[in-house]
Design an enzyme around this catalytic site. Structure first.
Site, short mmCIF file in Angstrom:
data_model
loop_
_atom_site.label_atom_id
_atom_site.label_comp_id
_atom_site.label_asym_id
_atom_site.label_seq_id
_atom_site.Cartn_x
_atom_site.Cartn_y
_atom_site.Cartn_z
N LYS A 126 0.86 -1.19 0.00
CA LYS A 126 0.00 0.00 0.00
C LYS A 126 0.89 1.23 0.00
O LYS A 126 1.52 1.58 1.01
CB LYS A 126 -0.93 0.05 1.21
CG LYS A 126 -2.03 1.08 0.95
CD LYS A 126 -2.66 1.65 2.17
CE LYS A 126 -1.88 2.74 2.84
NZ LYS A 126 -1.67 3.96 2.02
N GLU B 18 10.47 0.89 10.03
CA GLU B 18 11.48 1.92 9.75
C GLU B 18 10.79 3.26 9.95
O GLU B 18 9.91 3.63 9.17
CB GLU B 18 12.03 1.75 8.34
CG GLU B 18 12.79 0.43 8.21
CD GLU B 18 13.44 0.20 6.86
OE1 GLU B 18 13.15 0.94 5.91
OE2 GLU B 18 14.25 -0.73 6.76
N CYS C 169 14.09 10.64 6.20
CA CYS C 169 14.15 10.17 7.58
C CYS C 169 15.56 10.31 8.14
O CYS C 169 15.75 10.50 9.33
CB CYS C 169 13.70 8.71 7.64
SG CYS C 169 14.60 7.66 6.50
N GLU D 262 10.75 15.84 14.75
CA GLU D 262 11.10 15.63 13.35
C GLU D 262 10.29 16.61 12.49
O GLU D 262 9.06 16.51 12.42
CB GLU D 262 10.77 14.19 12.93
CG GLU D 262 11.24 13.88 11.53
CD GLU D 262 10.84 12.49 11.05
OE1 GLU D 262 9.69 12.08 11.31
OE2 GLU D 262 11.66 11.83 10.40
#
Ligand code: NAD
Length: 483
Positions: free
Chosen positions: A179, A254, A288, A384
């Protein structure tokens, strides 16, 4: 404008591109033009059900897990060939979906091709352990496929992150439902089309489009699923892990990061500036692994900052389809609003913008932004941002910077710039991170473990680490000596 005037991207289930069962579609928007450019099938729980059913059937009854390893590798290489043929199309889809500069999107396609070629060869050429025993027996290990793999990917490297999961999964004989992220689904749909063209058996690679809920959640909750591999935000990762736990499916997660980039006084300045720019401004910081916390030792601080600032200001902004463009818009309006929120509040939180800020042409874009003098509790330093915003701090000693670098809930990666060999080893060893790059960044060998600690993830993928996750290792104990 009628729906027929937009390109359409369906689900790919059992080698057929289909509409959703209820006919629902959603729009995908080009963030550079800020206009809808395509329509995509919007998956429901019922569509997820049929995608998993197709993958289950292909695994239980189809040829894929039973193919010889050479034959499977050959088909995967055939898919990689077709991706190379369609590299411009695939890169164009990622550029249109997320505003990634075309040159960077082409680079991602090459990396995606490598993912398939590497894992095809890795499983084909792999060996397995034999353990001689003192009892007149020996044990050997057989790495059989795990079953049905659900892969859920993010929007920042749409094709690359999806292939990083699909390639090892199918190479080891599993069947997959992927997906893609709802903001960037089209390159993965095209990949699904190419798998059909390459001659993959039906049900081996299924693409289900849709939102996290209900499409993604229905996949992760399905008890017919044997493995869940997910890349995305740490918060979503926790929800995914909980869903997979309900049927005891192992997960590989992850997740987010807040990478520390450490520059010591004795660093090669040109090299450190080059990588500091790459680490936070490539892909507009939507990475990331971004080096979003930059620590510079006091003796080099002023000179480094001057050079870093000049390099950031020299990056070429513009239309992502222009091959000279180095940074462009952010991936969506929603994401732009999030990054803008962090930029708008820098002064309020006690910091100063040395260079950067919003691009003032109405685009969903933020300039390469360097923030200094920010308290360590500020949101820009702790959270983040996932944009082209770096917070710079001065440090004095090695101990101090190690403590600062490790003082985060994340632990995906860190970078160390120094010409002192002992220090490079010492500091790398003390950093709490899945990957440490010394005097470089982003260089990957696909055999190495990739993943993070803390809120950056669970598990490792890459080489034999992917094999561990995507197979069920079996010990076969054999008697040799009957005496
Ligand atoms: P996200 O968590 O919002 O979405 C990721 C995917 O999960 C999407 O496909 C989304 O539809 C799906 N999803 C959302 N809710 C779900 C649910 N309840 N059940 C199942 N699936 C669900 O993340 P994003 O915004 O697309 O990506 C950015 C994040 O990804 C950042 O935090 C970034 O650091 C992280 N990331 C990590 C790595 C890594 O390797 N560690 C790589 C790339 C991106």
């Amino acid at each position: 404008m009628s729906a027929e005037q937009y390109p359409f991207f369906g689900h790919v289930i059992d080698n057929v591109e289909v509409e959703s069962l209820d006919g629902a579609r959603f729009d995908t928007v080009n963030p550079w033009t800020r206009r809808k450019w395509a329509e995509v099938a919007q998956g429901s729980a019922a569509d997820a059900d049929r995608a998993v059913a197709a993958a289950r059937r292909a695994f239980d009854e189809g040829p894929w897990p039973r193919l010889g390893r050479h034959e499977r590798a050959a088909l995967i290489h055939r898919l990689a060939d077709l991706m190379e043929r369609d590299a411009e199309i695939l890169a164009g889809l990622d550029t249109t979906d997320m505003g990634k500069p075309h040159a960077q999107a082409l680079h991602d396609v090459a990396r995606s091709v490598l993912n398939f070629r590497f894992f095809a060869d890795h499983q084909r050429d792999s060996t397995a352990e034999v353990m001689p025993m003192d009892t007149g027996h020996h044990t050997y290990v057989e790495y059989g496929p795990a079953g049905v793999v659900v892969a859920i990917s993010p929007w920042n490297f749409p094709l690359m992150m999806a292939t990083w999961k699909i390639a090892p999964a199918i190479a080891w004989g599993n069947t997959v439902v992927i997906k893609p992220a709802e903001d960037t689904p089209t390159s993965v749909v095209h990949l699904g089309r190419l798998a059909v063209e390459a001659g993959f058996p039906p049900g081996v690679l299924n693409v289900l489009n849709g939102y996290g809920v209900p499409a993604g959640s229905a996949l992760t909750q399905d008890p017919r699923v044997d493995r869940v591999t997910f890349t995305g935000e740490s918060g979503t990762g926790k929800v995914v892990m909980e869903a997979a736990a309900s049927h005891l499916a192992p997960v590989s997660l992850e997740l987010g990061g807040k990478g520390a980039n450490i520059v010591f006084d004795d660093a090669d300045l040109d090299n450190a500036v080059h990588w500091a720019v790459e680490a936070i401004f490539r892909n507009a910081g939507q990475v990331c692994l971004a080096g979003s916390r930059l620590f510079v030792q006091d003796g080099l601080y002023d000179e480094f900052l001057d050079r870093f600032r000049a390099a950031a200001e020299a990056l070429r902004y513009g239309d992502p389809t222009d091959s000279a463009t180095q940074f462009s818009c952010l991936a969506s309006e929603e994401h732009f609003r999030k990054v803008k929120g962090y930029v708008d509040t820098v002064e309020e939180e006690g910091g100063k913008i040395l260079t950067g800020g919003l691009v003032e042409d109405g685009a969903w874009a933020v300039k390469p932004t360097i923030v200094v003098d920010l308290p360590l509790e500020a949101s820009q330093y702790c959270q983040e941002i996932f944009g082209p915003v770096v917070v710079v701090n001065k440090f004095h000693t090695e101990d101090e910077v190690v403590e600062l670098a490790n003082d985060t809930r994340y632990g995906l990666n860190a970078m160390v710039f120094t010409e002192n060999l002992s220090r490079a080893h010492r500091v790398s060893s003390r950093l709490r991170a899945g990957t440490v790059w010394v005097n470089c960044f982003f260089i990957r060998d696909l055999r190495t473990p990739f993943g993070g600690v803390g809120d950056s993830g669970v598990g490792r993928e890459g080489g034999t680490f992917s094999r561990e996750f995507f197979t069920e290792p079996k010990a076969v104990v054999m008697q040799i000596d009957r005496g």
